[in-house]
Each structure stands twice: as structure tokens, then as C-alpha cells.
Design a protein around this motif. Structure first.
Motif, PDB file in Angstrom:
ATOM      1  N   GLY A  63     -39.327  13.909  -1.505  1.00 55.08           N
ATOM      2  CA  GLY A  63     -40.383  14.841  -1.403  1.00 55.08           C
ATOM      3  C   GLY A  63     -41.738  14.305  -1.732  1.00 55.08           C
ATOM      4  O   GLY A  63     -42.659  15.125  -2.319  1.00 55.08           O
ATOM      5  N   ASN A  64     -41.978  13.235  -1.758  1.00 50.44           N
ATOM      6  CA  ASN A  64     -43.356  12.728  -1.683  1.00 50.44           C
ATOM      7  C   ASN A  64     -44.127  12.694  -0.303  1.00 50.44           C
ATOM      8  O   ASN A  64     -43.488  12.486   0.499  1.00 50.44           O
ATOM      9  CB  ASN A  64     -43.383  11.156  -2.018  1.00 50.44           C
ATOM     10  CG  ASN A  64     -42.665  10.944  -3.375  1.00 50.44           C
ATOM     11  OD1 ASN A  64     -42.797  11.411  -4.439  1.00 50.44           O
ATOM     12  ND2 ASN A  64     -41.483   9.776  -3.218  1.00 50.44           N
ATOM     13  N   LEU A  65     -45.355  12.995  -0.555  1.00 52.83           N
ATOM     14  CA  LEU A  65     -45.991  13.029   0.486  1.00 52.83           C
ATOM     15  C   LEU A  65     -46.614  11.743   0.874  1.00 52.83           C
ATOM     16  O   LEU A  65     -47.134  10.888  -0.027  1.00 52.83           O
ATOM     17  CB  LEU A  65     -47.323  14.010   0.283  1.00 52.83           C
ATOM     18  CG  LEU A  65     -48.513  13.838   1.247  1.00 52.83           C
ATOM     19  CD1 LEU A  65     -47.917  14.670   2.320  1.00 52.83           C
ATOM     20  CD2 LEU A  65     -49.754  14.685   0.839  1.00 52.83           C
ATOM     21  N   VAL A  66     -46.123  11.172   2.121  1.00 53.80           N
ATOM     22  CA  VAL A  66     -46.681   9.955   2.607  1.00 53.80           C
ATOM     23  C   VAL A  66     -47.690   9.687   3.317  1.00 53.80           C
ATOM     24  O   VAL A  66     -48.376   8.502   3.242  1.00 53.80           O
ATOM     25  CB  VAL A  66     -45.149   9.058   2.889  1.00 53.80           C
ATOM     26  CG1 VAL A  66     -44.168   8.834   1.979  1.00 53.80           C
ATOM     27  CG2 VAL A  66     -44.615   9.934   4.149  1.00 53.80           C
ATOM     28  N   THR A  67     -48.018  10.629   4.212  1.00 51.98           N
ATOM     29  CA  THR A  67     -49.136  10.374   4.914  1.00 51.98           C
ATOM     30  C   THR A  67     -49.331  12.081   5.494  1.00 51.98           C
ATOM     31  O   THR A  67     -48.511  12.806   5.313  1.00 51.98           O
ATOM     32  CB  THR A  67     -48.919   9.687   6.164  1.00 51.98           C
ATOM     33  OG1 THR A  67     -50.195   9.577   6.845  1.00 51.98           O
ATOM     34  CG2 THR A  67     -47.710   9.747   7.016  1.00 51.98           C
ATOM     35  N   SER A  68     -50.596  12.174   6.038  1.00 55.62           N
ATOM     36  CA  SER A  68     -50.750  13.492   6.623  1.00 55.62           C
ATOM     37  C   SER A  68     -52.104  13.579   7.528  1.00 55.62           C
ATOM     38  O   SER A  68     -52.694  12.438   7.729  1.00 55.62           O
ATOM     39  CB  SER A  68     -51.101  14.518   5.442  1.00 55.62           C
ATOM     40  OG  SER A  68     -52.483  13.783   4.789  1.00 55.62           O
ATOM     41  N   THR A 128     -60.412  20.336  16.079  1.00 55.55           N
ATOM     42  CA  THR A 128     -59.713  19.413  17.167  1.00 55.55           C
ATOM     43  C   THR A 128     -58.446  20.079  17.424  1.00 55.55           C
ATOM     44  O   THR A 128     -57.904  21.035  16.776  1.00 55.55           O
ATOM     45  CB  THR A 128     -59.220  18.085  16.507  1.00 55.55           C
ATOM     46  OG1 THR A 128     -58.397  18.091  15.453  1.00 55.55           O
ATOM     47  CG2 THR A 128     -60.361  17.382  15.961  1.00 55.55           C
ATOM     48  N   ASN A 129     -57.915  19.434  18.774  1.00 53.05           N
ATOM     49  CA  ASN A 129     -56.665  20.218  18.861  1.00 53.05           C
ATOM     50  C   ASN A 129     -55.343  19.130  18.916  1.00 53.05           C
ATOM     51  O   ASN A 129     -54.506  19.316  19.650  1.00 53.05           O
ATOM     52  CB  ASN A 129     -56.590  20.958  20.410  1.00 53.05           C
ATOM     53  CG  ASN A 129     -57.072  20.092  21.491  1.00 53.05           C
ATOM     54  OD1 ASN A 129     -57.537  18.809  21.057  1.00 53.05           O
ATOM     55  ND2 ASN A 129     -57.087  20.402  22.620  1.00 53.05           N
ATOM     56  N   THR A 130     -55.625  18.140  17.999  1.00 49.08           N
ATOM     57  CA  THR A 130     -54.542  17.157  17.812  1.00 49.08           C
ATOM     58  C   THR A 130     -54.608  16.798  16.424  1.00 49.08           C
ATOM     59  O   THR A 130     -55.536  17.002  15.644  1.00 49.08           O
ATOM     60  CB  THR A 130     -54.974  15.813  18.551  1.00 49.08           C
ATOM     61  OG1 THR A 130     -56.077  15.334  18.176  1.00 49.08           O
ATOM     62  CG2 THR A 130     -54.816  16.086  20.203  1.00 49.08           C
ATOM     63  N   GLU A 131     -53.619  16.256  15.708  1.00 47.51           N
ATOM     64  CA  GLU A 131     -53.448  15.387  14.470  1.00 47.51           C
ATOM     65  C   GLU A 131     -52.789  14.269  14.516  1.00 47.51           C
ATOM     66  O   GLU A 131     -51.927  14.094  15.483  1.00 47.51           O
ATOM     67  CB  GLU A 131     -52.683  16.430  13.540  1.00 47.51           C
ATOM     68  CG  GLU A 131     -53.421  17.679  13.233  1.00 47.51           C
ATOM     69  CD  GLU A 131     -54.831  17.593  12.442  1.00 47.51           C
ATOM     70  OE1 GLU A 131     -55.439  16.578  11.987  1.00 47.51           O
ATOM     71  OE2 GLU A 131     -55.519  18.705  12.300  1.00 47.51           O
ATOM     72  N   LYS A 132     -53.004  13.364  13.972  1.00 42.65           N
ATOM     73  CA  LYS A 132     -52.464  11.902  13.850  1.00 42.65           C
ATOM     74  C   LYS A 132     -52.106  11.488  12.485  1.00 42.65           C
ATOM     75  O   LYS A 132     -53.157  11.148  11.838  1.00 42.65           O
ATOM     76  CB  LYS A 132     -53.393  10.864  14.741  1.00 42.65           C
ATOM     77  CG  LYS A 132     -52.414   9.602  14.749  1.00 42.65           C
ATOM     78  CD  LYS A 132     -52.958   8.582  15.719  1.00 42.65           C
ATOM     79  CE  LYS A 132     -54.059   7.796  15.557  1.00 42.65           C
ATOM     80  NZ  LYS A 132     -54.624   7.151  16.421  1.00 42.65           N
ATOM     81  N   ALA A 133     -50.910  11.423  12.046  1.00 43.05           N
ATOM     82  CA  ALA A 133     -50.837  10.761  10.620  1.00 43.05           C
ATOM     83  C   ALA A 133     -50.253   9.378  10.696  1.00 43.05           C
ATOM     84  O   ALA A 133     -49.338   9.097  11.495  1.00 43.05           O
ATOM     85  CB  ALA A 133     -49.964  11.745   9.882  1.00 43.05           C
ATOM     86  N   VAL A 134     -50.803   8.409   9.814  1.00 40.75           N
ATOM     87  CA  VAL A 134     -50.446   7.059  10.164  1.00 40.75           C
ATOM     88  C   VAL A 134     -49.707   6.587   8.983  1.00 40.75           C
ATOM     89  O   VAL A 134     -50.024   6.811   7.663  1.00 40.75           O
ATOM     90  CB  VAL A 134     -51.708   6.154  10.219  1.00 40.75           C
ATOM     91  CG1 VAL A 134     -51.186   4.733  10.654  1.00 40.75           C
ATOM     92  CG2 VAL A 134     -52.298   6.505  11.493  1.00 40.75           C
ATOM     93  N   LEU A 135     -48.721   5.748   9.089  1.00 39.04           N
ATOM     94  CA  LEU A 135     -48.065   5.257   7.774  1.00 39.04           C
ATOM     95  C   LEU A 135     -47.799   3.609   8.054  1.00 39.04           C
ATOM     96  O   LEU A 135     -46.967   3.496   9.223  1.00 39.04           O
ATOM     97  CB  LEU A 135     -46.846   5.848   7.481  1.00 39.04           C
ATOM     98  CG  LEU A 135     -45.926   5.308   6.044  1.00 39.04           C
ATOM     99  CD1 LEU A 135     -46.830   5.552   4.719  1.00 39.04           C
ATOM    100  CD2 LEU A 135     -44.747   6.263   6.118  1.00 39.04           C
ATOM    101  N   PHE A 136     -48.125   2.597   7.379  1.00 37.40           N
ATOM    102  CA  PHE A 136     -47.929   1.510   7.510  1.00 37.40           C
ATOM    103  C   PHE A 136     -46.394   1.113   6.932  1.00 37.40           C
ATOM    104  O   PHE A 136     -46.087   1.585   5.738  1.00 37.40           O
ATOM    105  CB  PHE A 136     -48.831   0.454   6.961  1.00 37.40           C
ATOM    106  CG  PHE A 136     -50.066   0.513   7.832  1.00 37.40           C
ATOM    107  CD1 PHE A 136     -50.302  -0.289   9.061  1.00 37.40           C
ATOM    108  CD2 PHE A 136     -51.151   1.293   7.243  1.00 37.40           C
ATOM    109  CE1 PHE A 136     -51.522  -0.011   9.573  1.00 37.40           C
ATOM    110  CE2 PHE A 136     -52.496   1.253   8.123  1.00 37.40           C
ATOM    111  CZ  PHE A 136     -52.508   0.660   9.318  1.00 37.40           C
ATOM    112  N   ASP A 137     -45.769   0.249   7.584  1.00 34.77           N
ATOM    113  CA  ASP A 137     -44.464  -0.419   7.135  1.00 34.77           C
ATOM    114  C   ASP A 137     -43.561   0.906   6.523  1.00 34.77           C
ATOM    115  O   ASP A 137     -43.203   0.715   5.466  1.00 34.77           O
ATOM    116  CB  ASP A 137     -44.942  -1.418   6.061  1.00 34.77           C
ATOM    117  CG  ASP A 137     -45.448  -2.823   6.410  1.00 34.77           C
ATOM    118  OD1 ASP A 137     -45.229  -2.956   7.574  1.00 34.77           O
ATOM    119  OD2 ASP A 137     -46.366  -3.165   6.044  1.00 34.77           O
TER     120      ASP A 137
END
Ligand code: 0X9
Ligand code: ZN
Length: 812
Positions: free
Chosen positions: A704-709, A715-724
Motif C-alpha cells: 500500500g505504499n505509494l512508490v511513484t506517480s 496534458t493528455n498523458t502521464e508518465k510515472a517512473v520508478l528506478f530498480d
């Protein structure tokens, strides 16, 4: 003339430089007496003292300045006392006779100004006393508070930072603590539509409470667990006096020194150096550099730095571990890097009204040149424009200067200044690091219980040294109980101390954020953080005291820096030097666009005075970490194949209050791990038809932890990034923030999870030092290019005589 908020505009001259009778301004004593000038008013005619009596013409500030008369050398100090009570009002005790004592007085208050000849040959000194009226009329409306602003995404954080509010270092994945100075700040936050909760409703009230607690603590405590036994926060003059007394009591071990540049208000900046045979600064030992109070209100930072100086002296005298560490190293301590700002904050503390906040919570220095023209006049402590004037010294270093996490706006608490190293305070720090082999550095701040290392900006990527750098940070964090992490993990900042010093010199640099939750908490907390006592996070683990010892142990360890060995005739001077340029960040402009980076030119050098025969000389690695490469890892397998996530039936109701309101669509997916795949980076993308509609994307792990967002607007897009990304189950949460036309909903599509391989370690070119040897007459008799890596010992041989012969032969 001063025309500014909070200042009446009237400057009344007392015994001013220009108005008073010249003879009146010259104070005299035929004898020097090394003692405190501020401890008490001394009787008329006492040895080593002269005095004047003045009456304050204002409710506001008194400024008593000393300047040397003629070319006289020596050290005079000054103190201002309340005549009725004999209590010290203001004082100044730097190392020369350039003094500025400044604090608050009331109209009609009778004062005694006492000048004391501490050492040196100057029998006379010139005194100037000014009174400056300060108007606190809008006091009532200005309640200052700390709030936690909800920033579940990087976009929220960016939006918050763009507001120019006073953001603290207390931040985590979903929120940042922010200081609201008054109604204007409250309105700014409200109008931006950002959610917040109150953490500290009234900083002034808390500060008054703390002062009371401090009085009680000092009353019931004979001596604290600090090396000095102090029981209360020091004033600026106490810092400076203590440093020169430490030197006077320990002449072979401690040297007090004035940094090269005076501050904007003309104050000398003072430090101490501690080493065996302390005057012999060119003995080739590695330097551990500890500093405090880049930021005015962060008083514990100065306390920890000066206590460390006491610790070293006491520890050396006591023998044992610290003695042997001191013998192997040189130690430089500059407790108050920003004395102008610190004095404003520290002297305001007993006032107990609105100005407490605006003065006491000052962060920056006292540079007024970037302020609007009508706000450039007036003393810093008279506070025109409140806390707003000045440059943030910790955004002013050349390392990635001008990029994200620093402001272009003169009034912002993170104002970066007009250019890299535009400030005397940062140039002073630079002068130490650029001219001495500073292999280790701690810059002390408050608050948030952090041990921070480079880089300040995520995009820079970790340096090649990352494993050793992290290990050293983790080790220190095991003592103070803080969190050890790279600075960017909180949010990007540019222009910070170690982002310049480390990337330019290779010397390890850390920022400590001392204490859990206040810029200057009750003094008992300073003691607890230093000594590792409850309730500090480092209770029972050694505290910052032990963390500093770990840092010094690392300084003394040749495996942690580089060493040059060789031999040279007695009296010959060796120098390693490198000159290079490093680009700053692309320079962010006020409109958000960027200009070309500035190519910042550095010259870094270190000197050794040969005693004859073999030498061993600690230096930093010759290759700048900026070019040495970046730490990464080789892929251990292919990245996972992309996953397309289907859009569930229906469309959730609009929700502008996530996560407070849980309404959303939830789509599970799974991330694989070794040995099947090696994911270095995960990117979750989604799109919809029109930018007028706004969907936001949040990714939670199975706990239940928020890890990225990703939650942009427009804009009409979203991009969420998480390393490793760790292997496991995840949930993508799609929040319908706003529909352009709720009658014909614009639903999302193309929700994809993409994976890519980790970036491998990269290696850049090697850089050499230029090593020169000069004979007693200063002629260069040897020259060589030297490459030295961390941990390496490089034998440079007989660099002086060998090359001298070569040079002679060449001359034939
Ligand atoms: O923002 C800062 O300057 C520091 N925090 S504080 O609350 N004391 O103002 C943290 C700076 C960390 N970043 C780098 N050292 N690069
Ligand atoms: Zn700070």
C-alpha cells in the motif's frame, strides 16, 4: 534613507562615523589584556579598556563598530551594556579590530559602550555608534506557522516550489513542511489550491516557550554533556571569543583565523584550525572541515561545530583515540559561515513580538544588491522587506548552479544569487577547500535527521564513488540515527556546498540535518543530538559526536583519499594544482526557460613544505568526480516485457482530493525479478484524447505504499517512473481529476508498463595534477604530471633535484 516594510525610515546617528567629534571616536588603552569584553562592564580606568556612554534615540537597533586606527595591528573587541543593569546588550569579538556589535534597544535606554584591547600593538581604535529605528507596527497580523503541504507527486512538489515559499528539508514521498511567515504566505498557498495541515500553529509562541524552557534548563544544569559543558545557545560574539580563547590556551594546537572576505555587512568570519604544530599548515596531513550556519536560523549547526572543536582539543589532551586521530589530521572548524544572518536571528530571540519570526527565522545572508531598488537600503537587522532580502548560501556554490530546486527570485528563501559564488560567505568556504587538501567535509544544517550526500539532482546520477560514499554516510547515520541518502531523494537542489566541493575536488562531503523538527529547538535537544542522549534518534549510539569521530577516522585513513610520497630537500615547496572548468546547470531563467550553462573555472591546489628527506602528502584524487564517471550496474538479464493494462468498465466520478477521497479505478499488475529479468527502470504511461481533461496516475506496491506517480495538468498523458522496481504485485490507480465535458466523458487508454535495463557504470577520462617543486628562492626546479586515484599511494620520487638536474642539462 530607508523606505521599507517594517522600518520607519528614520536613521538616527549617535556617535556616528561622520558626525561625532573625531577625538570622541578614538578610544585608547596603553595596555592589552586578554579577557572577555562582554562579560561585564569594567570600571573606568581599568587596564585594557576605554568606554563611552550613549543614550538610545530610538526603539530599534544599536550598532557599535570598531575600525583600526591607521595601519595599527592588534585585536580590539567591543561590548554595549545597559547602564542600569550592567547586562550585555550587544558585543563583537572577532580576531582583529574590525567589529560590529548589533542588537535591539529601546528609546531612552542608557548604554555603556566598552572597547577592550585584547592583544597587539594598537593603542587606539576608532568607534562608531549608530541608532536605527525599527517599526513593528504590522506585528499583530503576522502569525507564523509551519504546515505540511500534501505533495503526492513530483508535479505537486514542483508546483509548491514555484510558489517561492519557505520550504523546509522535512519532506517525504507525499508531503513537505513549509514555513508560512504570515498572511501573505497563507494566501499564496490557499490560492494555489494546495492542501495542507498545521504542524506548528505559532512559531513565535513556540519560540517563547523554548526560550523559557532554555532558561529553566540552564538554571537546573551546572554543566551539560557537551565537551564545553554549555547549557545555552551562544551569541555570535561568544563563538568568536571562545575560538580565540581556545587558541590562546592551546597555542601549539589551535589557531584561530579570519577567512579571506568580510561579509556584506562587514563582519569578519572566524574559524579555528586544530592540529599538532598547528602553524605548519603545509605538513601534508589530510584536512577534515566542519562548518555550521550557512542558514541563519539553524543555530544547532553552529553549536555542534564549535563543540566539535572543543571535543578535539579535550580529546587530544586526554590522550587515547582522539589524540592519535588529531595527530594524523588537520581540523578546520568554521561554526558560523553566515554571521550577518545568524546575528539577526540570534539577537531577535528575546524580543517576543512579531519581529521574532521575521528576524529570528531569517535563513539567507544579507546581500541586498539583487533586491528591488527601493529595498536595498537599511541594515539587515532592521529588516526591510522582512526576511526576504539576501542570497541562500546553499544555492550559491558552482556545483550545478542555476538548475532546479533554487530560485531566480531575489525574495525567495532559496534565491541562488546573481551567479556562482557571488557571495563572500561561499567564496570564504571555497577558499578553504580550493587551497587545502580537504578530504572530508561536513556542513551542518537543521532539521530532519538526515545524513545527505551528493548528488543534489537526480539527473546527475550517482558518482563512481557511490558505494564508498554511501558506506561512509551509512556509518555516520548508524551513530546519529538519521536517514542516510542522496540529497535528490527528497527533492532536487542545485548550488549546494558538497555538490561543488565533491565534484570538483573528490573530497567526501555531507550535509547533516540535525534534529527531528525545529530550526532551533530547546537547547537540551542540541545536547542530546550531539552526545547521543534520549530523546535523540542517536541515543545510545554515540550521536553526532561519534559520527564526527567516524568522519575523522575516515580522514586519517589513506585508503579514503590519495597519498603522494617522495623526497625533497629541506625548505623546498611542493604544490599540486589543477585548473579546469565545469559547466553549471543550464541556467534557469525567471520565465522557466533555460540558457547555456556557465563554464565555471576552478583552480584547486595544495601545498607541502618539505622538511627534508621523505614526505607523505595526503591529497584528493587527481581526477574530478564530475568527469570520472557515474556509478551504475550491468544488466543481469533482459528487462521484463511490457504490460498493457486494460481499462475496466465504466468511469469513476471526478475526484480532486485523492488520496483523501479514494474514488478511482484500480488495475493490478506484476513486476518480475531475477533470475528471469533485471529491471533497472519501470515507466508507466497512459493517455486520453484532450489535454483539457485531466487523469492522474498513482502506483502503489503490495503493502500500500505509494512508490511513484504522475499528476500533471494541461496534458493528455502521464508518465510515472520508478528506478530498480522490486519484484512483486503493484496497483496502478487512475484518478479522474477533471473532465473537459462531463456529458461526454474522455476516458483513458493505453495504460502501459514498460521496463528497461539498468544503466551500466560509465568511466570518463583521467585527470592529472600538475606537481611543482620550488627552491628557497621560489624558482621552479621540478615539474611533473601526477595521476592519483582514491586509495592509491603514488611515489613521485626525487621530484625537486631530479627535475632540477634535467632542467639544467636542458639549459646547456
Ligand atoms: O535546502 C537546503 O539547503 C538544505 N536543507 S535546509 O532545510 N537546512 O535548508 C539541504 C540541502 C541538501 N542538498 C544538498 N546539499 N545538495
Ligand atoms: Zn540549512
Amino acid at each position: 534613507m530607508v523606505a521599507a516594510l517594517g522600518l520607519s525610515g528614520v536613521v538616527v546617528i549617535g556617535l556616528g562615523w561622520s558626525t561625532a567629534n573625531a577625538a570622541d571616536n578614538v578610544l585608547r588603552s596603553d595596555k592589552a589584556v586578554a579577557r572577555s569584553c562582554f562579560e561585564k562592564p569594567l570600571p573606568k580606568g581599568a587596564a585594557g579598556v576605554d568606554r563611552r556612554e550613549v543614550t538610545s534615540t530610538v526603539d530599534g537597533l544599536v550598532q557599535a563598530r570598531l575600525r583600526p586606527q591607521g595601519s595599527g595591528s592588534g585585536d580590539w573587541d567591543v561590548a554595549v551594556f545597559d547602564k542600569a543593569t550592567g547586562k550585555v546588550v550587544a558585543a563583537s569579538a572577532a580576531l582583529r579590530s574590525s567589529e560590529l556589535a548589533e542588537s535591539f534597544v529601546t528609546k531612552g535606554q542608557e548604554l555603556v559602550v566598552q572597547a577592550c584591547r585584547y592583544t597587539g600593538s594598537s593603542r587606539t581604535v576608532v568607534l562608531g555608534v549608530d541608532f536605527l529605528a525599527v517599526d513593528t507596527q504590522d506585528a499583530a497580523t503576522q502569525r507564523a506557522e509551519i504546515v505540511r503541504v500534501e505533495t503526492p507527486t513530483k508535479q505537486h512538489k514542483d508546483r509548491l516550489f514555484a510558489l517561492g515559499l519557505d520550504v523546509t528539508e522535512k519532506a517525504d514521498a507525499t508531503g513537505v513542511e513549509v514555513v508560512l511567515a504570515g498572511d501573505a504566505d497563507r494566501a499564496t498557498l490557499r490560492e494555489a489550491g494546495m492542501k495542507s495541515t498545521v504542524v506548528q500553529a505559532d512559531i513565535s509562541a513556540k519560540s517563547i516557550e523554548n526560550t523559557k524552557a532554555d532558561r529553566e534548563y540552564a538554571d537546573r544544569t551546572a554543566a551539560s554533556a557537551l565537551p564545553s559543558g554549555r547549557t545555552a545557545y551562544r551569541h555570535l560574539y561568544e563563538y568568536n571569543f571562545e575560538m580565540k580563547e581556545l587558541a590562546r590556551a592551546n597555542p601549539r594546537l589551535v589557531k584561530a583565523f579570519t577567512l579571506p572576505e568580510a561579509t556584506w555587512e562587514g563582519r569578519d568570519v572566524v574559524g579555528v584550525e586544530i592540529a599538532t604544530d598547528v602553524e605548519n599548515t603545509k605538513d601534508g596531513k589530510p584536512v577534515d572541515f566542519t562548518m555550521g550556519v550557512h542558514h541563519a536560523r539553524e543555530w544547532p549547526a553552529g553549536e555542534h561545530a564549535i563543540e566539535w572543536a572543543h571535543e578535539l582539543v579535550k580529546g587530544y589532551r586526554a590522550g587515547g583515540e582522539l589524540k592519535s586521530l588529531v595527530e594524523k589530521t588537520r581540523n578546520i572548524v568554521v561554526p558560523i559561515v553566515n554571521p550577518d544572518g545568524f546575528n539577526v536571528s540570534r539577537e531577535a530571540e528575546p524580543k517576543g513580538d512579531f519581529s521574532r519570526f521575521d528576524y529570528e527565522m531569517k535563513r539567507k545572508n544579507c546581500n541586498v544588491n539583487d533586491s528591488p531598488e527601493d529595498l536595498r537600503a537599511g541594515a539587515c537587522a532592521a529588516n526591510p522587506a522582512g526576511r526576504e532580502r539576501g542570497t541562500d548560501p546553499n544555492r550559491n556554490y558552482a556545483g550545478f548552479w542555476g538548475g532546479s530546486g533554487a530560485s531566480t527570485y531575489w525574495g525567495s528563501d532559496t534565491f541562488r544569487g546573481s551567479g556562482p559564488f557571488s557571495e563572500p560567505e561561499t567564496r570564504n568556504v571555497r577558499s578553504v577547500i580550493a587551497n587545502r587538501p580537504v578530504t572530508n567535509l561536513i556542513t551542518l544544517h537543521t532539521y530532519s535527521n538526515l545524513v545527505l550526500r551528493v548528488p543534489g539532482v537526480a539527473d546527475v546520477r550517482p558518482p563512481l564513488d557511490e558505494p564508498a560514499y554511501k558506506a561512509l554516510g551509512d556509518k555516520m547515520a548508524s551513530r546519529n540515527g538519521y536517514t542516510s541518502q542522496p540529497s535528490w531523494a527528497l527533492y532536487d537542489t542545485t548550488g549546494g556546498t558538497e555538490d561543488w566541493s565533491y565534484f570538483a575536488t573528490g573530497g567526501w562531503g555531507f550535509t547533516f540535518e540535525v534534529g527531528p523538527n525545529e530550526f532551533h529547538p530547546p537547547f537540551a535537544e542540541v545536547v542530546a543530538e550531539y552526545a547521543g542522549l534520549a530523546p535523540a534518534a542517536g541515543a545510545g549510539k554515540g550521536g553526532n559526536r561519534q559520527a564526527f569521530i567516524d568522519m575523522l577516522t575516515n580522514t586519517a585513513d589513506p585508503a579514503a583519499h590519495a597519498t603522494l610520497v617522495g623526497s625533497a630537500p629541506k625548505g623546498y615547496q611542493l604544490q599540486v594544482r589543477k585548473a579546469f572548468t565545469t559547466p553549471t546547470s543550464p541556467v534557469v531563467q525567471p520565465d522557466g526557460s533555460t540558457k547555456e550553462p556557465i563554464q565555471w573555472a576552478d583552480v584547486i591546489k595544495s601545498d607541502l613544505a618539505s622538511k627534508g628527506g621523505r614526505f607523505s602528502w595526503a591529497v584528493n584524487p587527481s581526477t574530478r568526480p564530475y568527469v570520472a564517471g557515474r556509478y551504475g550496474r550491468d544488466p543481469q538479464g533482459p528487462p521484463q516485457a511490457g504490460i498493457a493494462l486494460a481499462n475496466p468498465d465504466g468511469i469513476p466520478a471526478e475526484n480532486t482530493n485523492f488520496p483523501g477521497d479514494a474514488t478511482a479505478e484500480r488495475i493490478p499488475f506484476h513486476v518480475d525479478g531475477m533470475p528471469a529479468v533485471d529491471n533497472g527502470k519501470m515507466e508507466v504511461t497512459v493517455g486520453w484524447a484532450t489535454p483539457e481533461t485531466d487523469w492522474d496516475l498513482y502506483i502503489f506496491d503490495s503493502a500500500g505504499n505509494l512508490v511513484t506517480s504522475s499528476a500533471n495538468g494541461g496534458t493528455n498523458t502521464e508518465k510515472a517512473v520508478l528506478f530498480d522496481p522490486p519484484a512483486g504485485d503493484y496497483t496502478a490507480v487512475m484518478v479522474n481529476y477533471e473532465q473537459a465535458d462531463p456529458a461526454t466523458p474522455d476516458d483513458w487508454s493505453n495504460l502501459n508498463v514498460g521496463f528497461s535495463s539498468p544503466l551500466p557504470t560509465t568511466y570518463g577520462p583521467k585527470e592529472p595534477y600538475t606537481l611543482t617543486c620550488s627552491d628557497q628562492r621560489g624558482n621552479i626546479v621540478g615539474l611533473a604530471e601526477i595521476y592519483a586515484d582514491r586509495g592509491q599511494t603514488v611515489d613521485v620520487g626525487d621530484v625537486c633535484t631530479r627535475s632540477a638536474r634535467t632542467a639544467k642539462e636542458r639549459g646547456k
